[in-house]
Design a protein around this motif. Sequence first.
Motif, PDB file in Angstrom:
ATOM      1  N   LEU A  70       0.857  -1.177   0.000  1.00  0.00           N
ATOM      2  CA  LEU A  70       0.000   0.000   0.000  1.00  0.00           C
ATOM      3  C   LEU A  70       0.896   1.230   0.000  1.00  0.00           C
ATOM      4  CD1 LEU A  70      -2.561  -1.050   2.753  1.00  0.00           C
ATOM      5  CD2 LEU A  70      -3.121  -0.686   0.349  1.00  0.00           C
ATOM      6  N   VAL A  71       0.592   2.175  -0.880  1.00  0.00           N
ATOM      7  CA  VAL A  71       1.412   3.375  -0.985  1.00  0.00           C
ATOM      8  C   VAL A  71       0.491   4.584  -0.919  1.00  0.00           C
ATOM      9  CG1 VAL A  71       3.183   4.573  -2.292  1.00  0.00           C
ATOM     10  CG2 VAL A  71       3.008   2.078  -2.433  1.00  0.00           C
ATOM     11  N   ASP A  72       0.756   5.461   0.048  1.00  0.00           N
ATOM     12  CA  ASP A  72      -0.140   6.587   0.328  1.00  0.00           C
ATOM     13  C   ASP A  72       0.257   7.837  -0.456  1.00  0.00           C
ATOM     14  OD1 ASP A  72      -2.382   7.580   1.578  1.00  0.00           O
ATOM     15  OD2 ASP A  72      -1.342   8.178   3.398  1.00  0.00           O
ATOM     16  N   ASN A  73      -0.712   8.736  -0.595  1.00  0.00           N
ATOM     17  CA  ASN A  73      -0.507  10.075  -1.177  1.00  0.00           C
ATOM     18  C   ASN A  73      -0.132  10.045  -2.656  1.00  0.00           C
ATOM     19  OD1 ASN A  73       0.888  10.538   1.929  1.00  0.00           O
ATOM     20  ND2 ASN A  73      -0.883  11.758   1.316  1.00  0.00           N
ATOM     21  N   THR A  74      -0.634   9.068  -3.395  1.00  0.00           N
ATOM     22  CA  THR A  74      -0.245   8.965  -4.798  1.00  0.00           C
ATOM     23  C   THR A  74      -1.015   9.921  -5.711  1.00  0.00           C
ATOM     24  OG1 THR A  74      -1.653   6.974  -4.936  1.00  0.00           O
ATOM     25  CG2 THR A  74       0.712   6.650  -4.693  1.00  0.00           C
ATOM     26  N   PHE A  75      -1.908  10.732  -5.151  1.00  0.00           N
ATOM     27  CA  PHE A  75      -2.492  11.858  -5.888  1.00  0.00           C
ATOM     28  C   PHE A  75      -1.706  13.149  -5.642  1.00  0.00           C
ATOM     29  CE2 PHE A  75      -7.211  10.241  -5.801  1.00  0.00           C
ATOM     30  CZ  PHE A  75      -6.891   9.258  -6.711  1.00  0.00           C
ATOM     31  N   SER A  76      -0.966  13.196  -4.534  1.00  0.00           N
ATOM     32  CA  SER A  76      -0.277  14.425  -4.104  1.00  0.00           C
ATOM     33  C   SER A  76      -1.236  15.609  -4.131  1.00  0.00           C
ATOM     34  CB  SER A  76       0.943  14.719  -4.991  1.00  0.00           C
ATOM     35  OG  SER A  76       1.737  15.738  -4.425  1.00  0.00           O
ATOM     36  N   HIS A  77      -2.425  15.363  -3.575  1.00  0.00           N
ATOM     37  CA  HIS A  77      -3.451  16.407  -3.467  1.00  0.00           C
ATOM     38  C   HIS A  77      -3.824  16.986  -4.840  1.00  0.00           C
ATOM     39  CE1 HIS A  77      -2.842  16.105   0.829  1.00  0.00           C
ATOM     40  NE2 HIS A  77      -1.548  16.295   0.617  1.00  0.00           N
TER      41      HIS A  77
ATOM     42  N   PRO B 261      -9.103   5.875  -5.076  1.00  0.00           N
ATOM     43  CA  PRO B 261      -9.396   7.231  -4.580  1.00  0.00           C
ATOM     44  C   PRO B 261      -9.767   7.234  -3.107  1.00  0.00           C
ATOM     45  CG  PRO B 261     -11.293   6.388  -5.743  1.00  0.00           C
ATOM     46  CD  PRO B 261     -10.217   5.328  -5.856  1.00  0.00           C
ATOM     47  N   ILE B 262      -8.860   6.729  -2.292  1.00  0.00           N
ATOM     48  CA  ILE B 262      -9.019   6.718  -0.845  1.00  0.00           C
ATOM     49  C   ILE B 262      -8.039   7.742  -0.277  1.00  0.00           C
ATOM     50  CG2 ILE B 262      -8.782   5.363   1.275  1.00  0.00           C
ATOM     51  CD1 ILE B 262      -9.438   2.877  -0.367  1.00  0.00           C
ATOM     52  N   GLY B 263      -8.519   8.627   0.579  1.00  0.00           N
ATOM     53  CA  GLY B 263      -7.643   9.656   1.124  1.00  0.00           C
ATOM     54  C   GLY B 263      -7.069  10.498  -0.001  1.00  0.00           C
ATOM     55  N   ASP B 264      -5.749  10.631  -0.008  1.00  0.00           N
ATOM     56  CA  ASP B 264      -5.050  11.412  -1.034  1.00  0.00           C
ATOM     57  C   ASP B 264      -4.495  10.505  -2.125  1.00  0.00           C
ATOM     58  OD1 ASP B 264      -3.717  13.545  -2.312  1.00  0.00           O
ATOM     59  OD2 ASP B 264      -1.897  13.172  -1.155  1.00  0.00           O
ATOM     60  N   GLY B 265      -5.230   9.441  -2.420  1.00  0.00           N
ATOM     61  CA  GLY B 265      -4.776   8.465  -3.401  1.00  0.00           C
ATOM     62  C   GLY B 265      -4.006   7.362  -2.711  1.00  0.00           C
ATOM     63  N   LEU B 266      -4.455   6.127  -2.875  1.00  0.00           N
ATOM     64  CA  LEU B 266      -3.834   4.974  -2.229  1.00  0.00           C
ATOM     65  C   LEU B 266      -3.615   3.907  -3.293  1.00  0.00           C
ATOM     66  CD1 LEU B 266      -2.960   3.718   0.536  1.00  0.00           C
ATOM     67  CD2 LEU B 266      -5.244   2.693   0.629  1.00  0.00           C
ATOM     68  N   THR B 267      -2.362   3.619  -3.589  1.00  0.00           N
ATOM     69  CA  THR B 267      -2.044   2.573  -4.569  1.00  0.00           C
ATOM     70  C   THR B 267      -1.947   1.238  -3.855  1.00  0.00           C
ATOM     71  OG1 THR B 267      -0.950   4.058  -6.119  1.00  0.00           O
ATOM     72  CG2 THR B 267      -0.308   1.737  -6.187  1.00  0.00           C
ATOM     73  N   LEU B 268      -2.653   0.244  -4.377  1.00  0.00           N
ATOM     74  CA  LEU B 268      -2.635  -1.116  -3.851  1.00  0.00           C
ATOM     75  C   LEU B 268      -2.007  -2.016  -4.908  1.00  0.00           C
ATOM     76  CD1 LEU B 268      -3.458  -3.499  -1.992  1.00  0.00           C
ATOM     77  CD2 LEU B 268      -5.740  -3.379  -3.036  1.00  0.00           C
ATOM     78  N   ALA B 269      -0.933  -2.694  -4.546  1.00  0.00           N
ATOM     79  CA  ALA B 269      -0.229  -3.594  -5.476  1.00  0.00           C
ATOM     80  C   ALA B 269      -0.157  -4.999  -4.889  1.00  0.00           C
ATOM     81  CB  ALA B 269       1.172  -3.070  -5.754  1.00  0.00           C
ATOM     82  N   ARG B 270      -0.279  -5.984  -5.767  1.00  0.00           N
ATOM     83  CA  ARG B 270      -0.145  -7.390  -5.369  1.00  0.00           C
ATOM     84  C   ARG B 270       1.101  -7.959  -6.009  1.00  0.00           C
ATOM     85  NH1 ARG B 270      -1.510 -12.133  -8.021  1.00  0.00           N
ATOM     86  NH2 ARG B 270      -1.826 -13.951  -6.681  1.00  0.00           N
ATOM     87  N   LYS B 271       1.937  -8.571  -5.179  1.00  0.00           N
ATOM     88  CA  LYS B 271       3.176  -9.194  -5.670  1.00  0.00           C
ATOM     89  C   LYS B 271       2.837 -10.472  -6.427  1.00  0.00           C
ATOM     90  CE  LYS B 271       7.715 -10.190  -5.605  1.00  0.00           C
ATOM     91  NZ  LYS B 271       8.382 -10.514  -4.328  1.00  0.00           N
ATOM     92  N   LEU B 272       3.319 -10.564  -7.642  1.00  0.00           N
ATOM     93  CA  LEU B 272       3.074 -11.744  -8.466  1.00  0.00           C
ATOM     94  C   LEU B 272       4.030 -12.872  -8.064  1.00  0.00           C
ATOM     95  CD1 LEU B 272       2.670  -9.943 -11.905  1.00  0.00           C
ATOM     96  CD2 LEU B 272       0.854 -10.777 -10.387  1.00  0.00           C
ATOM     97  N   ALA B 273       3.674 -14.072  -8.461  1.00  0.00           N
ATOM     98  CA  ALA B 273       4.512 -15.238  -8.108  1.00  0.00           C
ATOM     99  C   ALA B 273       5.838 -15.174  -8.855  1.00  0.00           C
ATOM    100  CB  ALA B 273       3.757 -16.512  -8.459  1.00  0.00           C
TER     101      ALA B 273
END
Length: 220
Positions: A166-173, A208-220
């Motif tokens: 999870l990576v926060d602030n990916t919209f940078s407002h 579009p959660i908070g200031d942009g929240l990137t969700l990534a899943r690690k592949l095998a």
Amino acid sequence: MTRATESLTPELYEYLVAHSAPVDAVLTELAEETARRFPDSLMMQIGPEQGTFMTLLARLMGARDAVEVGTFTGYSSICLARGLPADGTLLACDISEEWTSVARRYWERAGIASKVRLKLAPARDTLRSLPADPMFDLAFIDADKEGYVGYWDELVPRIRPGGALLVDNTFSHGRVIDPSITESAVQGIRDFNDHALADSRVELVMLPIGDGLTLARKLA
């Protein structure tokens, strides 16, 4: 039906929070103390709906071992740790004794202190000192924006296949889409967003959660 995410008015946001799992007294009081003591840094604290989302995600994943880069006063670490089992672990990385002294008090109040290991040092150094093999189920990045690419590159190899970042602030407002804004923190987010999107080791979505929240899943 709609094909685009609708914007939230303040009233709709209040409705959203009111119709999510209620925030308990520990988190409420932590948010209030943070606002009193660090008003100029308050935007560094995640919102209640994001915290609940992170707790639920950790539980849904069955995550056991997690790491966060950027602890501040502890709101996000409480939310993450609550989603882990009793024998779960959270490595919390920060550089501020002042901020994390508040976090430690609230970890005790929340009953999750035994799960948390705080490392006060530059986070990239902390991550580089860890074994290079996959060891975490879940990671959260919410620190200096210029460092995001470096944190990402240290963390992705250490996430187990099927684990998440999870990576926060990916919209940078909203500033990421304004080419006239060239300050380093905004450019750091732009660089990170492009870097993560091009990373073949993961699949991801920007939410579009908070200031942009990137969700990534690690592949095998």
